[in-house]
Scaffold this motif. Sequence first.
Motif, mmCIF file in Angstrom:
data_model
loop_
_atom_site.group_PDB
_atom_site.id
_atom_site.type_symbol
_atom_site.label_atom_id
_atom_site.label_comp_id
_atom_site.label_asym_id
_atom_site.label_seq_id
_atom_site.Cartn_x
_atom_site.Cartn_y
_atom_site.Cartn_z
ATOM 1 N N ALA A 127 27.039 -29.067 7.751
ATOM 2 C CA ALA A 127 27.157 -29.214 6.300
ATOM 3 C C ALA A 127 27.675 -27.947 5.621
ATOM 4 O O ALA A 127 28.505 -28.019 4.711
ATOM 5 C CB ALA A 127 25.802 -29.609 5.715
ATOM 6 N N ALA A 128 27.199 -26.790 6.042
ATOM 7 C CA ALA A 128 27.613 -25.539 5.409
ATOM 8 C C ALA A 128 29.114 -25.300 5.594
ATOM 9 O O ALA A 128 29.801 -24.842 4.674
ATOM 10 C CB ALA A 128 26.821 -24.372 5.988
ATOM 11 N N VAL A 129 29.619 -25.607 6.788
ATOM 12 C CA VAL A 129 31.050 -25.433 7.045
ATOM 13 C C VAL A 129 31.861 -26.425 6.220
ATOM 14 O O VAL A 129 32.898 -26.079 5.641
ATOM 15 C CB VAL A 129 31.353 -25.605 8.552
ATOM 16 N N HIS A 130 31.393 -27.669 6.156
ATOM 17 C CA HIS A 130 32.108 -28.686 5.373
ATOM 18 C C HIS A 130 32.169 -28.290 3.904
ATOM 19 O O HIS A 130 33.209 -28.480 3.241
ATOM 20 C CB HIS A 130 31.425 -30.040 5.528
ATOM 21 N N ARG A 131 31.086 -27.743 3.359
ATOM 22 C CA ARG A 131 31.083 -27.327 1.950
ATOM 23 C C ARG A 131 32.126 -26.251 1.698
ATOM 24 O O ARG A 131 32.861 -26.297 0.707
ATOM 25 C CB ARG A 131 29.691 -26.825 1.554
ATOM 26 N N ARG A 132 32.195 -25.268 2.598
ATOM 27 C CA ARG A 132 33.179 -24.190 2.416
ATOM 28 C C ARG A 132 34.601 -24.700 2.622
ATOM 29 O O ARG A 132 35.544 -24.244 1.963
ATOM 30 C CB ARG A 132 32.860 -23.045 3.367
ATOM 31 N N ASP A 133 34.760 -25.631 3.539
ATOM 32 C CA ASP A 133 36.059 -26.264 3.768
ATOM 33 C C ASP A 133 36.536 -26.948 2.489
ATOM 34 O O ASP A 133 37.694 -26.794 2.067
ATOM 35 C CB ASP A 133 35.910 -27.289 4.903
ATOM 36 N N ALA A 134 35.639 -27.704 1.873
ATOM 37 C CA ALA A 134 35.977 -28.425 0.645
ATOM 38 C C ALA A 134 36.202 -27.461 -0.518
ATOM 39 O O ALA A 134 37.107 -27.661 -1.336
ATOM 40 C CB ALA A 134 34.861 -29.411 0.304
ATOM 41 N N LEU A 135 35.384 -26.404 -0.586
ATOM 42 C CA LEU A 135 35.543 -25.425 -1.665
ATOM 43 C C LEU A 135 36.883 -24.705 -1.553
ATOM 44 O O LEU A 135 37.559 -24.468 -2.561
ATOM 45 C CB LEU A 135 34.392 -24.419 -1.627
ATOM 46 N N ALA A 136 37.270 -24.369 -0.319
ATOM 47 C CA ALA A 136 38.564 -23.721 -0.121
ATOM 48 C C ALA A 136 39.693 -24.642 -0.557
ATOM 49 O O ALA A 136 40.651 -24.215 -1.220
ATOM 50 C CB ALA A 136 38.739 -23.327 1.346
ATOM 51 N N LEU A 137 39.610 -25.926 -0.212
ATOM 52 C CA LEU A 137 40.628 -26.881 -0.635
ATOM 53 C C LEU A 137 40.656 -26.995 -2.152
ATOM 54 O O LEU A 137 41.735 -27.007 -2.769
ATOM 55 C CB LEU A 137 40.352 -28.252 -0.010
ATOM 56 N N HIS A 138 39.488 -27.075 -2.765
ATOM 57 C CA HIS A 138 39.394 -27.158 -4.224
ATOM 58 C C HIS A 138 40.084 -25.966 -4.879
ATOM 59 O O HIS A 138 40.832 -26.113 -5.858
ATOM 60 C CB HIS A 138 37.922 -27.235 -4.632
ATOM 61 N N ASP A 139 39.860 -24.774 -4.334
ATOM 62 C CA ASP A 139 40.464 -23.573 -4.912
ATOM 63 C C ASP A 139 41.972 -23.530 -4.677
ATOM 64 O O ASP A 139 42.727 -23.073 -5.541
ATOM 65 C CB ASP A 139 39.797 -22.326 -4.331
ATOM 66 N N PHE A 140 42.415 -23.991 -3.508
ATOM 67 C CA PHE A 140 43.859 -24.068 -3.263
ATOM 68 C C PHE A 140 44.506 -25.037 -4.254
ATOM 69 O O PHE A 140 45.583 -24.757 -4.796
ATOM 70 C CB PHE A 140 44.136 -24.543 -1.836
ATOM 71 N N MET A 141 43.863 -26.167 -4.485
ATOM 72 C CA MET A 141 44.404 -27.137 -5.435
ATOM 73 C C MET A 141 44.454 -26.551 -6.840
ATOM 74 O O MET A 141 45.310 -26.933 -7.654
ATOM 75 C CB MET A 141 43.559 -28.408 -5.417
ATOM 76 N N HIS A 158 56.804 -28.696 -7.406
ATOM 77 C CA HIS A 158 57.999 -29.271 -6.780
ATOM 78 C C HIS A 158 58.368 -28.491 -5.519
ATOM 79 O O HIS A 158 58.709 -29.094 -4.485
ATOM 80 C CB HIS A 158 59.163 -29.258 -7.769
ATOM 81 N N ALA A 159 58.284 -27.172 -5.602
ATOM 82 C CA ALA A 159 58.610 -26.348 -4.431
ATOM 83 C C ALA A 159 57.649 -26.630 -3.281
ATOM 84 O O ALA A 159 58.057 -26.711 -2.119
ATOM 85 C CB ALA A 159 58.585 -24.868 -4.798
ATOM 86 N N TYR A 162 50.140 -23.839 3.483
ATOM 87 C CA TYR A 162 49.706 -23.513 2.125
ATOM 88 C C TYR A 162 50.146 -24.595 1.139
ATOM 89 O O TYR A 162 49.410 -24.923 0.195
ATOM 90 C CB TYR A 162 50.275 -22.161 1.689
ATOM 91 N N SER A 163 51.328 -25.150 1.359
ATOM 92 C CA SER A 163 51.812 -26.214 0.486
ATOM 93 C C SER A 163 50.918 -27.449 0.599
ATOM 94 O O SER A 163 50.576 -28.081 -0.412
ATOM 95 C CB SER A 163 53.255 -26.579 0.840
ATOM 96 N N LEU A 164 50.546 -27.804 1.839
ATOM 97 C CA LEU A 164 49.652 -28.955 2.041
ATOM 98 C C LEU A 164 48.354 -28.783 1.273
ATOM 99 O O LEU A 164 47.848 -29.725 0.639
ATOM 100 C CB LEU A 164 49.339 -29.115 3.531
ATOM 101 N N LEU A 165 47.816 -27.575 1.330
ATOM 102 C CA LEU A 165 46.525 -27.322 0.695
ATOM 103 C C LEU A 165 46.637 -27.314 -0.823
ATOM 104 O O LEU A 165 45.772 -27.855 -1.523
ATOM 105 C CB LEU A 165 45.951 -25.994 1.201
#
Length: 280
Positions: free
Chosen positions: A30-44, A53-54, A168-171
């Motif tokens: 769970a702790a890893v999943h939370r950080r995974d999701a938080l990192a994605l949230h911040d990238f978005m 567009h780029a 980085y673009s995917l994220l």
Amino acid sequence: MHARVRYGLLVAAAAAGGIALLRWLAFDVAAVHRRDALALHDFMGLDRPLTHHAANLVADLANPFEFALIGMAIIAVALLRRRPALAVAAGAILLGSAVTTDRILKPAFATPRVAEVLGWHQIDGQAFPSGHATASMALALSAVLVVGPRLRPLMVGVGALFAIAVSYSLLSLGWHYPSDVLGGYLVAAGWTGLAVAGLSLGGSPVAARRAIARVDWVPALAVLALVAALAVVGVALVSPSRALGYLRTHEVLAATAATIAMAGVAVAGGLALLLRDRPD
């Protein structure tokens, strides 16, 4: 057994183990999943009209059509150099990685990963490993494989830049979790290890290995320095007045971005080191 055969098989085995470990961490801890999701949230959160567009254009370079087109160009380079074995090896990396990710691992690992921090934007259950990250790294590694020794360090830098830019673009577009990206890198690395082992079967051990210092790594270092500079400029373009402050307050994002960049460089550079005694 030739040393490079052993190293190649070891890389493949380590990649397979890494995929299994990463899947367990990303899905079941769970702790890893939370950080995974938080990192994605911040990238978005970095997505802006100026860069959206780029980012789409860069991510689309790993779409099936573009992947096939670039892959055929890489194989053509090997054939033009009259290295059919390298052409076959590059084809094995490209096709094997794509099939493994899209046809085997994604269906096998399909599990919903709901993250509260992502709100309505949840990632599809069949997202691990990332097909785009797999494709970008497979293209990068194949390119490193088919060029000659003199161009190989430069191709390490170019290939790493390509894979990192796609990732980085995917994220930033919110297509994948960071763990999906790293999983894709491992799939490509595993097939590259098998390809290198296959190329080395029947070869005789090299009596005296070349020192790493004798390889001209200046082009690769120059390209990687350019990568760092472009990253700084890119972040500044996203939000000039808040770029550094954003990174300071989003430590998970900074750590994840650094991890992906180091993984991209390590995988591409590791292949170049594995091939450093090959005369072709």
